[in-house]
Design an enzyme around this catalytic site. Structure first.
Site, PDB file in Angstrom:
ATOM      1  N   LYS A  39      -3.200  33.128   0.069  1.00  0.00           N
ATOM      2  CA  LYS A  39      -3.476  31.996   0.958  1.00  0.00           C
ATOM      3  C   LYS A  39      -4.597  31.138   0.358  1.00  0.00           C
ATOM      4  CE  LYS A  39      -0.848  34.077   4.462  1.00  0.00           C
ATOM      5  NZ  LYS A  39      -0.677  35.165   5.393  1.00  0.00           N
ATOM      6  N   HIS A  82      -6.395  34.989   6.813  1.00  0.00           N
ATOM      7  CA  HIS A  82      -6.730  33.590   7.073  1.00  0.00           C
ATOM      8  C   HIS A  82      -8.244  33.371   7.170  1.00  0.00           C
ATOM      9  CE1 HIS A  82      -2.526  32.548   7.719  1.00  0.00           C
ATOM     10  NE2 HIS A  82      -2.444  33.739   8.293  1.00  0.00           N
ATOM     11  N   SER A  88      -3.283  34.465  12.957  1.00  0.00           N
ATOM     12  CA  SER A  88      -2.512  33.583  12.090  1.00  0.00           C
ATOM     13  C   SER A  88      -1.770  32.485  12.839  1.00  0.00           C
ATOM     14  CB  SER A  88      -1.539  34.403  11.249  1.00  0.00           C
ATOM     15  OG  SER A  88      -0.694  35.185  12.077  1.00  0.00           O
TER      16      SER A  88
HETATM   17  C1  LIG Z   1       0.252  36.291   5.391  1.00  0.00           C
HETATM   18  C2  LIG Z   1      -0.350  37.427   6.110  1.00  0.00           C
HETATM   19  C3  LIG Z   1      -0.233  38.735   5.623  1.00  0.00           C
HETATM   20  C4  LIG Z   1       0.613  39.073   4.431  1.00  0.00           C
HETATM   21  O1  LIG Z   1       0.042  38.655   3.239  1.00  0.00           O
HETATM   22  P1  LIG Z   1       0.994  38.362   1.979  1.00  0.00           P
HETATM   23  O2  LIG Z   1       0.059  38.404   0.822  1.00  0.00           O
HETATM   24  O3  LIG Z   1       1.603  37.023   2.194  1.00  0.00           O
HETATM   25  O4  LIG Z   1       1.994  39.466   1.949  1.00  0.00           O
HETATM   26  C5  LIG Z   1      -0.886  39.734   6.313  1.00  0.00           C
HETATM   27  N1  LIG Z   1      -1.603  39.480   7.421  1.00  0.00           N
HETATM   28  C6  LIG Z   1      -1.726  38.239   7.923  1.00  0.00           C
HETATM   29  C7  LIG Z   1      -2.534  38.017   9.145  1.00  0.00           C
HETATM   30  C8  LIG Z   1      -1.089  37.184   7.299  1.00  0.00           C
HETATM   31  O5  LIG Z   1      -1.185  35.958   7.812  1.00  0.00           O
END
Ligand SMILES: *Cc1c(COP(=O)(O)O)cnc(C)c1O
Length: 380
Positions: A227, A196, A168
């Site tokens: 996302k 991602h 990320s």
């Molecule tokens: C954003 C993210 C999460 C968490 O997801 P949410 O739906 O925002 O709680 C988990 N793992 C990674 C790698 C992330 O970037």
């Protein structure tokens, strides 16, 4: 009794690590730090689907999935995710964070070990701590280090390897074909976090397995709907047995209210759009490559892979926040990322590209970066 609170906050301020929320006018600034990679959160079909679902089902789900919070939309969404990820079944959680928490903590305990990349997301680390399994960390993407740990872990009951598929904060990709090979050799379970990668990697946005052509070879596929999907929620995709098990064991699934039906409707619409408008994933990749080309020539960026996350590592936290602020004053929002989100002395601007950015905006950002960052910018 509470002096420590002010003291801690003062210490954060001194170190340049104090965090504040920022309200931004999205009409006035160009946002280059959103994870809405395909621009779907504003897609008319998704907005329409969520409004229709709200009218039909009301807003809140009213209870957990296992009590009365379950709707046809939750189940349709799980079938759709399973199909999208090429799995027998899927389970939806209220957030990706909770999907990691509930899954890892119900698969391993103090008799087991969980083996993770050093740069895995905080939600994975928290999940590992909650599980009480022996936590073993290998150097970033380093397969010799992973193998050395696997070799020595034979006495433990279960071994679970967990990694972000797209990291990320660095935007690079885990070497999954090698991880799968090692997992087979040492009889370990594999889990990837596709936060991602879903809607991003692979020709049709199905994720890292499509990118590497290793479909179906990872045991447990986690992702988020918040996302590239442009909605809210997290999921696990895997075998029918795994999903049955998690429905019965994952506490962050059992003891929390179900997602609002409108969020499920939005995610369903988004997955349909990703399938029916393949140009979205293509545009995202084109835009990412375009900025990397513009920056690469100036040696500001040395990452090389096919993701929309572009870190510019500046090292110092204060300097990073200063450049972020200067970009903001010129109409571009790029967030500065500091410890503990990234290791010490690796503070960075984290640029994220979306399919919705225009060529002109990307060019303008690139020239501003060139102007604001002295040539001393340290490549990754
Ligand atoms: C954003 C993210 C999460 C968490 O997801 P949410 O739906 O925002 O709680 C988990 N793992 C990674 C790698 C992330 O970037």
């Amino acid at each position: 009794m509470f002096e420590f609170i002010n003291e801690e906050i003062e210490a954060l301020k001194k170190a340049g690590l104090y965090r504040e929320l920022r309200l931004i006018d999205r009409e006035k600034v160009k946002v280059f730090c959103s994870n809405d990679y395909l621009g779907l959160s504003k897609h008319p079909k998704i907005i329409g689907a969520s409004i229709r679902a709200t009218k039909e089902f009301g807003f809140g789900a009213g209870a957990s999935r296992l009590i009365s919070g379950n709707t046809i939309l939750h189940e349709e969404l799980e079938r759709k995710i399973a199909k999208f990820k090429g799995r027998e079944a899927a389970l939806v959680f209220p957030a990706g964070y909770m999907a990691n928490l509930g899954t890892i903590s119900s698969l391993v305990d103090e008799n087991d070990t969980v083996i993770i990349d050093r740069l895995n997301h905080a939600s994975i680390i928290d999940a590992c701590k909650l599980s009480r399994a022996k936590l073993q960390v290998y150097r970033h993407r380093n397969m010799e280090a992973l193998e050395a740990i696997l070799k020595k872990s034979g006495k433990l009951r279960r071994r679970l390897i967990v990694t972000d598929s797209v990291f990320s904060m660095d935007g690079d990709i885990a070497p999954l074909p090698e991880i799968v090979k090692l997992a087979k050799k040492y009889k370990a379970m594999t889990m990837i976090d596709e936060a991602h990668a879903t809607g991003v990697l692979g020709k049709t946005g199905r994720g890292a397995e499509e990118h590497f052509a290793i479909q179906g070879q990872i045991d447990i596929v986690m992702g988020t709907l918040s996302k590239a999907i442009g909605s809210m929620g997290g999921f696990i995709a895997g075998s029918k047995a795994l999903i049955d098990y998690l429905r019965n064991k994952a506490r962050s699934f059992i003891y929390t209210t179900a997602l609002p039906p409108s969020a499920c409707a939005a995610s369903l619409a988004a997955l349909e759009i990703i399938e029916s408008e393949p140009e979205l994933v293509r545009n995202l990749r084109m835009n990412s490559r375009f900025l990397k080309e513009l920056l690469g020539t100036e040696n500001l960026f040395s990452g090389s892979e096919d993701t929309p996350i572009i870190p510019i590592i500046l090292g110092d936290a204060e300097k990073t926040m200063d450049i972020s602020q200067k970009l903001f004053e010129r109409g571009f929002f790029v967030s500065g990322i500091r410890p503990p989100t990234v290791p010490k002395n690796e503070s960075r601007l984290r640029i994220t590209i979306t399919a919705a950015h225009s060529k002109e905006d990307i060019e303008c950002l690139a020239s501003l970066l060139r102007e604001l960052i002295p040539a001393a910018a340290k490549p990754m």
